[in-house]
Design an enzyme around this catalytic site. Structure first.
Site, PDB file in Angstrom:
ATOM      1  N   CYS A  48     -11.074 -89.027 -22.560  1.00 58.72           N
ATOM      2  CA  CYS A  48      -9.881 -89.499 -21.867  1.00 58.72           C
ATOM      3  C   CYS A  48     -10.125 -89.496 -20.359  1.00 58.72           C
ATOM      4  CB  CYS A  48      -8.692 -88.608 -22.214  1.00 58.72           C
ATOM      5  SG  CYS A  48      -7.175 -89.074 -21.339  1.00 58.72           S
ATOM      6  N   CYS A  51      -7.608 -86.667 -18.766  1.00 60.70           N
ATOM      7  CA  CYS A  51      -7.753 -85.214 -18.931  1.00 60.70           C
ATOM      8  C   CYS A  51      -9.132 -84.762 -19.378  1.00 60.70           C
ATOM      9  CB  CYS A  51      -6.708 -84.699 -19.914  1.00 60.70           C
ATOM     10  SG  CYS A  51      -6.988 -85.203 -21.636  1.00 60.70           S
ATOM     11  N   CYS A  96      -3.833 -90.550 -25.867  1.00 57.75           N
ATOM     12  CA  CYS A  96      -4.569 -89.284 -25.925  1.00 57.75           C
ATOM     13  C   CYS A  96      -3.609 -88.207 -26.423  1.00 57.75           C
ATOM     14  CB  CYS A  96      -5.103 -88.935 -24.542  1.00 57.75           C
ATOM     15  SG  CYS A  96      -5.840 -87.286 -24.444  1.00 57.75           S
ATOM     16  N   CYS A  99      -2.966 -85.444 -23.447  1.00 63.31           N
ATOM     17  CA  CYS A  99      -2.182 -85.670 -22.229  1.00 63.31           C
ATOM     18  C   CYS A  99      -1.193 -86.831 -22.348  1.00 63.31           C
ATOM     19  CB  CYS A  99      -3.090 -85.889 -21.025  1.00 63.31           C
ATOM     20  SG  CYS A  99      -3.960 -87.473 -21.008  1.00 63.31           S
ATOM     21  N   CYS A 119      -8.929-100.808 -29.829  1.00 60.49           N
ATOM     22  CA  CYS A 119      -9.174-101.651 -28.663  1.00 60.49           C
ATOM     23  C   CYS A 119      -8.733-100.846 -27.440  1.00 60.49           C
ATOM     24  CB  CYS A 119      -8.366-102.935 -28.818  1.00 60.49           C
ATOM     25  SG  CYS A 119      -8.703-104.149 -27.557  1.00 60.49           S
TER      26      CYS A 119
END
Length: 130
Positions: A48, A51, A96, A99, A119
Site C-alpha cells: 500500500c 501505509c 487496503c 488504512c 485493476c
C-alpha cells in the site's frame, strides 16, 4: 469503517502529496498506461502506498492490456471489498484493509484460475523488490 491505521485528512494530505492523496483518499484514478508499475515484472511485493502494508505478490501480477497494474489475487486478508455504484456502473472497489486507501477495482474477467482481475492504480502502491 474503522481501520487499524487512522489519520486525519490533513495528515494524509501532508504525507501522501497531492496526486497520491487524490488516488488513495479521494478514490481517484490515474490515466491508463501512465503508472510506473503497469509493465514491471520484477520479483517482490506490492505494498500500500499509504501505509506500506503488503497487498499483492509479484507472482500474481499479469499484463491485462488494460493500462493499469493487474493481479489475479491479493494476499489473504489484505484487501477490503466495497460495492461501488458511481459513474453509472456497479463495480467492486478494493481498499487496503489496514488504512482504507483506495487501490482500484476488482473484476470477474481474469484469465487465470482465480477468474478475477485486480485493476490497481500505480500511485496507490509501492514495490519492494526481493
Amino acid at each position: 469503517m474503522k481501520y487499524p491505521i487512522e489519520k486525519s485528512e490533513e495528515q494524509w494530505k501532508e504525507e501522501l502529496g497531492e496526486e497520491r492523496y487524490r488516488i488513495l483518499r479521494l478514490k481517484g484514478t490515474e490515466a491508463p498506461h501512465s503508472g510506473q508499475y503497469n509493465m514491471t515484472n520484477e520479483d517482490g511485493t506490492y505494498c500500500c502506498g499509504g501505509c506500506g502494508e503488503a497487498l499483492f505478490g509479484s507472482d500474481a501480477k499479469f499484463d491485462a492490456h488494460c493500462g493499469w497494474p493487474s493481479f489475479d489475487e491479493a494476499l489473504p486478508g489484505k484487501v477490503t471489498y466495497i460495492k461501488d455504484s458511481t459513474h453509472g456502473m456497479i463495480r467492486t472497489e478494493i481498499l487496503c484493509a489496514n488504512c482504507g486507501g483506495h487501490l482500484g477495482h476488482v473484476f470477474d474477467d481474469g484469465p487465470s484460475a482465480t477468474g478475477v482481475r485486480y485493476c490497481v492504480n500505480s500511485l496507490s502502491i509501492d514495490f519492494k523488490e526481493k
